[in-house]
Design an enzyme around this catalytic site. Structure first.
Site, PDB file in Angstrom:
ATOM      1  N   HIS A 198       0.816  -1.222   0.000  1.00 16.67           N
ATOM      2  CA  HIS A 198       0.000   0.000   0.000  1.00 16.67           C
ATOM      3  C   HIS A 198       0.854   1.278   0.000  1.00 16.67           C
ATOM      4  CE1 HIS A 198       0.296  -0.258   4.564  1.00 16.67           C
ATOM      5  NE2 HIS A 198       0.470   1.046   4.395  1.00 16.67           N
ATOM      6  N   ASP A 228      -0.010  -7.671   1.419  1.00 16.96           N
ATOM      7  CA  ASP A 228       0.385  -6.270   1.582  1.00 16.96           C
ATOM      8  C   ASP A 228       1.908  -6.127   1.557  1.00 16.96           C
ATOM      9  OD1 ASP A 228       0.053  -3.563   1.767  1.00 16.96           O
ATOM     10  OD2 ASP A 228      -0.278  -3.541   3.940  1.00 16.96           O
ATOM     11  N   SER A 335       4.686   2.548   7.893  1.00 15.90           N
ATOM     12  CA  SER A 335       4.356   1.390   7.061  1.00 15.90           C
ATOM     13  C   SER A 335       5.533   0.979   6.193  1.00 15.90           C
ATOM     14  CB  SER A 335       3.160   1.716   6.157  1.00 15.90           C
ATOM     15  OG  SER A 335       1.990   1.886   6.913  1.00 15.90           O
TER      16      SER A 335
END
Length: 393
Positions: A198, A228, A335
């Site tokens: 992402h 992911d 992230s």
């Protein structure tokens, strides 16, 4: 040869096995060593040819031929005139020539040198050291018992940060409707980097900044939206310091962990905490536009956990994976960064965190200690697929 020397009086309470046998001062003998057989020259042969030496019998039976069995031979007794038990050091035979087509066996020094090189590389605890020795750009993995940090600093946050920060980067992706900021982990010295899907999904260009301030352009190698995960590769990079991928199966609740990333674009931010839970079912959006819209609003990437949605709506296209839960402070921009154990090994890729962006009171502001990371064993199992283009290709 190292000799063992006994001091005077050492046999006061023990019987000397050689006591009573006369010894001559001309050739001292260590009582612990039995004398070697003496050699007596044979009678000269006719024609003046030298006689071939013949070994005498055991020391107890030394005597000159023709003498009574109980008579002592003066030459064998050691009278200082060339006879007796003078100890001789054997001369090592010189090695013969090596037959054609065969290589001479390497001596112990070559073996010790090889062992020393490997031990130094492993003992140093850095994946970079091994790659420099072998000249290969390979991902280095280890168990959680391997320590990347210096000896004596295991579990020390400052030591972990110093050892691993050079292996964590900031990623800036340019999207059709804006930009995305995240983190990544260097796994090869020529610039392979793991991150979240992402972070780079839908990017038209990707810029990466290393801890020393250098900037690189990166290309996507492969993506796996179901987990992911993404793998990107820097252009014209070499000599980068790589992270060591640990073993997430060995992680326990309560283990000390450190998170490194670029929350809100603050490069190289270090936070610490513990592993607060294992095998959490985390659901994230696989819809690029859905997640990016929420992220640009400051809420972070949307995810579901325990029947609740965080950071907005995950939409209808989602995927679920087992995650490590940590109370180390994570914020938007973490992230794709590293979750690290006490030994400096990467045990997870930070992927989801609750962001209290909509908090209206000071009591609700700040980190709530609810963050999740993809276990590194899941990442390693998917690495070959990512290198081949990923499951989304």
């Amino acid at each position: 040869m190292t000799e063992s020397i006994r001091r005077s009086g050492e046999y006061e309470n023990h019987e000397n096995p050689y006591q009573g046998a006369p010894q001559h001062a001309s050739a001292p003998v260590n009582p612990e060593w039995p004398p070697p057989p003496a050699y007596h020259p044979a009678a000269p042969q006719s024609g003046g040819a030298p006689a071939t030496p013949q070994p005498a019998g055991p020391a107890a039976g030394w005597r000159t031929p023709g003498r009574p069995a109980g008579a002592r031979d003066d030459a064998a007794a050691g009278d200082g005139n060339g006879g007796g038990t003078a100890l001789l050091t054997p001369v090592a035979a010189e090695p013969g020539p090596v037959p054609p087509g065969k290589r001479a066996a390497r001596g112990p020094m070559a073996l010790l040198a090889a062992v020393a090189i490997v031990a130094a590389a492993i003992g140093g605890g850095t994946a970079y050291g091994i790659q420099e020795l072998t000249g290969k750009n390979e991902v280095v993995s280890s168990s959680t018992t391997t320590s990347v940090v210096p000896a004596g600093r295991t579990g020390d946050v400052a030591g972990i940060a110093a050892a691993v920060s050079p292996s964590v980067v900031e990623i800036n992706a340019t999207l059709g409707s804006g930009s995305s900021t995240g983190s990544g982990v260097i796994i090869t010295s020529d610039g392979e980097i793991l991150t979240n899907n992402h972070v780079i999904a839908g990017a038209s260009s990707i810029k990466v900044s290393t801890s020393d301030g250098k900037e690189y352009t990166a290309e996507v190698v492969g993506t796996d939206s179901k987990k992911d995960l993404a793998l990107i590769k820097l252009e014209n990079a070499s000599g980068l310091k790589t992270a060591t991928l640990g073993n997430s199966d060995g992680v326990k609740v309560g283990d000390t962990v450190v998170a490194i990333g670029s929350p809100e674009g603050l490069t190289g931010t270090v936070t610490s905490g513990i592993v607060s839970a294992l095998d959490r079912d985390v659901t994230v959006s696989t819809d690029e536009s859905q997640g990016q819209q929420q992220q640009q609003q400051g809420g972070g990437w949307p995810f579901e956990f325990g029947g609740r949605q965080f950071n907005g709506d995950t939409g209808s296209s989602t995927t679920t994976y087992k995650a490590l839960q940590t109370d180390a402070s994570l914020n938007p921009g973490n992230s794709g960064g590293a979750l690290i154990d006490a030994g400096g090994n990467v045990i997870g890729i930070n992927s989801a965190m609750y962001s209290a962006a909509d908090a209206t009171s000071s009591s609700a502001a700040g980190s709530v200690g609810l963050g999740f990371a993809i276990p590194i064993n899941t990442v390693k199992a998917d690495l070959a697929t990512l290198r081949a283009g990923g499951s989304d290709s």
